[in-house]
Design a protein around this motif. Structure first.
Motif, PDB file in Angstrom:
ATOM      1  N   ILE A  21       0.946  -1.179   0.101  1.00 21.75           N
ATOM      2  CA  ILE A  21      -0.004   0.034  -0.048  1.00 21.75           C
ATOM      3  C   ILE A  21       0.934   1.376  -0.044  1.00 21.75           C
ATOM      4  N   ALA A  22       0.627   2.033  -1.010  1.00 18.87           N
ATOM      5  CA  ALA A  22       1.513   3.387  -0.907  1.00 18.87           C
ATOM      6  C   ALA A  22       0.341   4.816  -0.720  1.00 18.87           C
ATOM      7  N   ILE A  23       0.610   5.231   0.385  1.00 16.79           N
ATOM      8  CA  ILE A  23      -0.392   6.320   0.711  1.00 16.79           C
ATOM      9  C   ILE A  23       0.585   7.653   0.010  1.00 16.79           C
ATOM     10  N   LYS A  24      -0.190   8.420  -0.692  1.00 14.25           N
ATOM     11  CA  LYS A  24       0.822   9.574  -1.154  1.00 14.25           C
ATOM     12  C   LYS A  24      -0.028  11.016  -1.098  1.00 14.25           C
ATOM     13  N   ALA A  25       0.417  12.070  -1.915  1.00 14.77           N
ATOM     14  CA  ALA A  25       0.261  13.309  -1.484  1.00 14.77           C
ATOM     15  C   ALA A  25      -1.273  13.604  -1.159  1.00 14.77           C
ATOM     16  N   ASP A  26      -1.749  14.348  -0.329  1.00 13.08           N
ATOM     17  CA  ASP A  26      -3.142  15.011  -0.222  1.00 13.08           C
ATOM     18  C   ASP A  26      -4.166  13.562   0.386  1.00 13.08           C
ATOM     19  N   CYS A  27      -3.577  12.918   1.107  1.00 12.00           N
ATOM     20  CA  CYS A  27      -4.503  11.667   1.647  1.00 12.00           C
ATOM     21  C   CYS A  27      -4.593  11.939   3.123  1.00 12.00           C
ATOM     22  N   SER A  28      -5.828  11.759   3.537  1.00  8.97           N
ATOM     23  CA  SER A  28      -6.261  11.836   5.024  1.00  8.97           C
ATOM     24  C   SER A  28      -7.170  11.135   5.424  1.00  8.97           C
ATOM     25  N   TYR A  29      -7.194  10.710   6.689  1.00 10.03           N
ATOM     26  CA  TYR A  29      -8.099   9.786   7.276  1.00 10.03           C
ATOM     27  C   TYR A  29      -8.002   8.347   6.679  1.00 10.03           C
ATOM     28  N   ILE A  30      -7.050   7.712   6.470  1.00  7.50           N
ATOM     29  CA  ILE A  30      -6.652   6.438   5.785  1.00  7.50           C
ATOM     30  C   ILE A  30      -6.452   5.309   6.893  1.00  7.50           C
ATOM     31  N   ASN A  31      -7.246   4.319   6.856  1.00  5.75           N
ATOM     32  CA  ASN A  31      -7.323   3.183   7.734  1.00  5.75           C
ATOM     33  C   ASN A  31      -6.976   2.028   7.317  1.00  5.75           C
ATOM     34  N   VAL A  32      -5.857   1.361   7.572  1.00  6.74           N
ATOM     35  CA  VAL A  32      -5.385   0.062   6.999  1.00  6.74           C
ATOM     36  C   VAL A  32      -5.288  -0.889   8.108  1.00  6.74           C
TER      37      VAL A  32
END
Length: 140
Positions: A76-87
């Motif tokens: 999983i790659a979480i890049k720019a301008d991401c918020s409130y991500i739950n893994v």
């Protein structure tokens, strides 16, 4: 080239897919909100480059849970301008692990906020969980 591409999706739920061997990212998610992926199985050979399992940018309120991601790059790659991500409850490996970034390419200001990774199993990965940023010089 991607296998599946979700762009501008709101209130989306995807479950019980088995996808693999993409020539590039498996499931990019861009400009989306209130998205949930669960019971996914994503796979590619461990030596295959640029085959991220999930690749997120410019998205918020994304949940990825109860899935297996075994690829040659970031699970999983979480890049720019991401918020409130739950893994949650992801089995990751082989691959590079779970990454926040890369952020700050070309000296740009980019953020990723409120990222939660919990109860995951990372095995046979090169990095585990990490934050990837580009160097920014503050001296002329």
């Amino acid at each position: 080239m991607q296998l599946l591409y979700f762009y501008g999706c709101n209130n989306l739920s995807v479950s019980s897919l088995d996808v693999g061997n993409s020539p590039g990212f498996h499931i990019p998610i861009n400009g989306s909100e209130n998205v949930r992926f669960f019971n996914m199985n994503i796979h590619a050979p461990g030596h295959s480059p640029n085959t991220d399992g999930f690749d997120l940018w410019n998205s918020k309120n994304v949940v990825i849970e109860d899935s297996i991601v075994a690829v040659g790059d970031d699970c999983i790659a979480i890049k720019a301008d991401c918020s409130y991500i739950n893994v949650t409850r992801i089995t990751c490996g082989p691959g590079h692990g779970i990454s926040i970034g890369s952020l700050g390419v070309n000296k740009s200001y980019e953020t990723a906020e409120e990222i939660y990774v919990k109860n995951c199993t990372l095995k046979g990965v090169t990095n585990g969980a990490r934050i990837k940023t580009w160097e920014v010089s503050i001296w002329p």
